[in-house]
Structure formats: C-alpha cells, structure tokens
Design a protein around this motif. Structure first.
Motif, mmCIF file in Angstrom:
data_model
loop_
_atom_site.group_PDB
_atom_site.id
_atom_site.type_symbol
_atom_site.label_atom_id
_atom_site.label_comp_id
_atom_site.label_asym_id
_atom_site.label_seq_id
_atom_site.Cartn_x
_atom_site.Cartn_y
_atom_site.Cartn_z
ATOM 1 N N MET A 1 0.846 -1.175 0.000
ATOM 2 C CA MET A 1 0.000 0.000 0.000
ATOM 3 C C MET A 1 0.893 1.239 0.000
ATOM 4 S SD MET A 1 -3.298 0.773 2.207
ATOM 5 C CE MET A 1 -3.097 1.823 3.595
ATOM 6 N N ALA A 2 0.544 2.197 -0.840
ATOM 7 C CA ALA A 2 1.336 3.417 -0.956
ATOM 8 C C ALA A 2 1.166 4.287 0.286
ATOM 9 C CB ALA A 2 0.916 4.193 -2.194
ATOM 10 N N ARG A 3 2.252 4.862 0.695
ATOM 11 C CA ARG A 3 2.218 5.776 1.836
ATOM 12 C C ARG A 3 1.672 7.122 1.405
ATOM 13 N NH1 ARG A 3 7.521 5.717 5.317
ATOM 14 N NH2 ARG A 3 6.792 7.854 5.298
ATOM 15 N N LYS A 4 1.047 7.812 2.336
ATOM 16 C CA LYS A 4 0.432 9.118 2.059
ATOM 17 C C LYS A 4 1.458 10.148 1.594
ATOM 18 C CE LYS A 4 -3.357 11.567 2.435
ATOM 19 N NZ LYS A 4 -4.233 11.553 1.304
ATOM 20 N N GLU A 13 -2.812 12.302 -6.378
ATOM 21 C CA GLU A 13 -3.824 13.040 -5.628
ATOM 22 C C GLU A 13 -3.989 14.439 -6.217
ATOM 23 O OE1 GLU A 13 -2.601 12.869 -1.527
ATOM 24 O OE2 GLU A 13 -3.681 10.990 -1.200
ATOM 25 N N THR A 14 -2.876 15.058 -6.593
ATOM 26 C CA THR A 14 -2.927 16.376 -7.216
ATOM 27 C C THR A 14 -3.637 16.309 -8.561
ATOM 28 O OG1 THR A 14 -0.909 17.058 -6.065
ATOM 29 C CG2 THR A 14 -1.519 18.319 -8.034
ATOM 30 N N LYS A 15 -3.360 15.276 -9.339
ATOM 31 C CA LYS A 15 -4.045 15.107 -10.632
ATOM 32 C C LYS A 15 -5.548 14.936 -10.433
ATOM 33 C CE LYS A 15 -0.272 13.319 -13.423
ATOM 34 N NZ LYS A 15 0.092 12.391 -14.479
ATOM 35 N N ALA A 16 -5.949 14.138 -9.449
ATOM 36 C CA ALA A 16 -7.373 13.921 -9.180
ATOM 37 C C ALA A 16 -8.041 15.225 -8.756
ATOM 38 C CB ALA A 16 -7.550 12.853 -8.108
ATOM 39 N N LYS A 17 -7.387 15.966 -7.875
ATOM 40 C CA LYS A 17 -7.918 17.250 -7.411
ATOM 41 C C LYS A 17 -8.073 18.207 -8.581
ATOM 42 C CE LYS A 17 -4.914 19.890 -5.405
ATOM 43 N NZ LYS A 17 -4.019 20.511 -4.420
ATOM 44 N N ASN A 18 -7.058 18.311 -9.422
ATOM 45 C CA ASN A 18 -7.112 19.230 -10.558
ATOM 46 C C ASN A 18 -8.163 18.814 -11.579
ATOM 47 O OD1 ASN A 18 -5.134 20.822 -9.416
ATOM 48 N ND2 ASN A 18 -3.475 19.909 -10.586
ATOM 49 N N ASN A 52 -12.763 21.672 1.654
ATOM 50 C CA ASN A 52 -11.611 21.102 2.350
ATOM 51 C C ASN A 52 -11.148 19.800 1.699
ATOM 52 O OD1 ASN A 52 -11.534 23.173 4.229
ATOM 53 N ND2 ASN A 52 -12.813 22.082 5.688
ATOM 54 N N LYS A 53 -12.080 18.920 1.420
ATOM 55 C CA LYS A 53 -11.754 17.601 0.865
ATOM 56 C C LYS A 53 -11.094 17.739 -0.509
ATOM 57 C CE LYS A 53 -14.601 14.179 1.616
ATOM 58 N NZ LYS A 53 -15.669 13.159 1.570
ATOM 59 N N ILE A 54 -11.665 18.591 -1.355
ATOM 60 C CA ILE A 54 -11.123 18.748 -2.706
ATOM 61 C C ILE A 54 -9.782 19.479 -2.662
ATOM 62 C CG2 ILE A 54 -11.533 19.798 -4.972
ATOM 63 C CD1 ILE A 54 -14.575 19.163 -4.478
ATOM 64 N N SER A 55 -9.652 20.459 -1.794
ATOM 65 C CA SER A 55 -8.381 21.182 -1.672
ATOM 66 C C SER A 55 -7.247 20.270 -1.227
ATOM 67 C CB SER A 55 -8.512 22.344 -0.686
ATOM 68 O OG SER A 55 -9.356 23.328 -1.214
ATOM 69 N N ARG A 56 -7.544 19.342 -0.316
ATOM 70 C CA ARG A 56 -6.527 18.383 0.143
ATOM 71 C C ARG A 56 -6.169 17.407 -0.965
ATOM 72 N NH1 ARG A 56 -9.853 17.792 4.624
ATOM 73 N NH2 ARG A 56 -10.450 15.759 3.833
ATOM 74 N N GLY A 57 -7.170 17.005 -1.745
ATOM 75 C CA GLY A 57 -6.914 16.073 -2.835
ATOM 76 C C GLY A 57 -6.872 14.616 -2.426
ATOM 77 N N GLY A 58 -6.967 14.308 -1.163
ATOM 78 C CA GLY A 58 -6.858 12.928 -0.705
ATOM 79 C C GLY A 58 -8.195 12.231 -0.570
ATOM 80 N N PHE A 59 -9.008 12.299 -1.605
ATOM 81 C CA PHE A 59 -10.322 11.659 -1.547
ATOM 82 C C PHE A 59 -10.308 10.332 -2.296
ATOM 83 C CE2 PHE A 59 -10.276 15.286 -4.510
ATOM 84 C CZ PHE A 59 -10.320 14.616 -5.723
ATOM 85 N N PHE A 63 -15.563 8.821 -4.276
ATOM 86 C CA PHE A 63 -15.968 10.222 -4.132
ATOM 87 C C PHE A 63 -15.799 10.967 -5.450
ATOM 88 C CE2 PHE A 63 -14.748 14.661 -3.327
ATOM 89 C CZ PHE A 63 -15.907 15.121 -2.707
ATOM 90 N N LEU A 64 -14.691 10.755 -6.134
ATOM 91 C CA LEU A 64 -14.458 11.394 -7.426
ATOM 92 C C LEU A 64 -15.568 11.025 -8.408
ATOM 93 C CD1 LEU A 64 -12.734 13.012 -9.456
ATOM 94 C CD2 LEU A 64 -11.438 10.907 -9.854
ATOM 95 N N LEU A 65 -15.894 9.747 -8.489
ATOM 96 C CA LEU A 65 -16.937 9.291 -9.413
ATOM 97 C C LEU A 65 -18.309 9.832 -9.021
ATOM 98 C CD1 LEU A 65 -15.761 5.618 -9.995
ATOM 99 C CD2 LEU A 65 -15.515 7.574 -11.546
ATOM 100 N N GLN A 66 -18.584 9.917 -7.715
ATOM 101 C CA GLN A 66 -19.852 10.485 -7.258
ATOM 102 C C GLN A 66 -19.968 11.952 -7.691
ATOM 103 O OE1 GLN A 66 -19.246 9.638 -3.144
ATOM 104 N NE2 GLN A 66 -20.376 7.699 -3.213
ATOM 105 N N CYS A 67 -18.901 12.702 -7.523
ATOM 106 C CA CYS A 67 -18.912 14.116 -7.910
ATOM 107 C C CYS A 67 -19.091 14.264 -9.414
ATOM 108 C CB CYS A 67 -17.624 14.807 -7.471
ATOM 109 S SG CYS A 67 -17.484 15.025 -5.687
ATOM 110 N N LEU A 68 -18.351 13.478 -10.180
ATOM 111 C CA LEU A 68 -18.464 13.560 -11.636
ATOM 112 C C LEU A 68 -19.870 13.201 -12.092
ATOM 113 C CD1 LEU A 68 -15.009 12.061 -12.697
ATOM 114 C CD2 LEU A 68 -15.695 14.478 -12.689
ATOM 115 N N ALA A 69 -20.467 12.185 -11.487
ATOM 116 C CA ALA A 69 -21.840 11.811 -11.830
ATOM 117 C C ALA A 69 -22.812 12.928 -11.455
ATOM 118 C CB ALA A 69 -22.223 10.506 -11.134
#
Length: 82
Positions: A1-4, A13-18, A52-59, A63-69
């Motif tokens: 598992m990748a470390r934070k 995470e930055t790509k997902a946020k952007n 807060n969640k989107i600014s952090r990018g660690g979602f 959650f990403l798919l829910q928002c896009l939908a």
C-alpha cells in the motif's frame, strides 16, 4: 500500500484534485451546488467539507466518481503531459 507522503501518491492526488476542479469549472458548478447535487444521490456533504476535501486532494475514487456523476460528466480525458 502506498504511503500518504509517497511522491507518486501525492502526484496522483494532485491530478485527481485538478481534474475535479477543472470539471466543476467547466460545468460552472460551485461547491454549494455540488453539495446540493450530491444530496440528490444520497451523499451528504457541506460546501465547507467539499472545499476542504477537494483542496486536500486525498479523496477516494468513489468520491471522485460520485462528484463527476452529480455534475453530469460522462467522460474525462486524462493526459500524460499535465
């Protein structure tokens, strides 16, 4: 598992946020409107929590798919050059 703090994790995470921010902007959807649209599909988030969640990018991917939908995004284009 990748470390934070792993650089590869931070990069994606930055790509997902952007990606999510760009789709919100492209659709003209504010965080408040996103909260309303998410509630329609049973996801309870406040405008502040979304900010807060989107600014952090660690979602999660879910959650990403829910928002896009919720904002009506049917397709996304990923580029290796961003």
């Amino acid at each position: 598992m990748a470390r934070k703090d792993d650089p590869a994790t931070v990069e994606y995470e930055t790509k997902a946020k952007n990606l999510l921010k760009a789709e919100l902007k492209r659709k003209g959807v504010t965080y408040g409107q996103l909260a309303d649209r998410l509630s329609i599909i049973g996801i309870q988030e406040t405008e502040r929590n979304l900010n807060n969640k989107i600014s952090r990018g660690g979602f999660t991917a879910a959650f990403l798919l829910q928002c896009l939908a919720a904002i009506g995004t049917a397709t996304v284009h990923l580029s290796e050059t961003d």
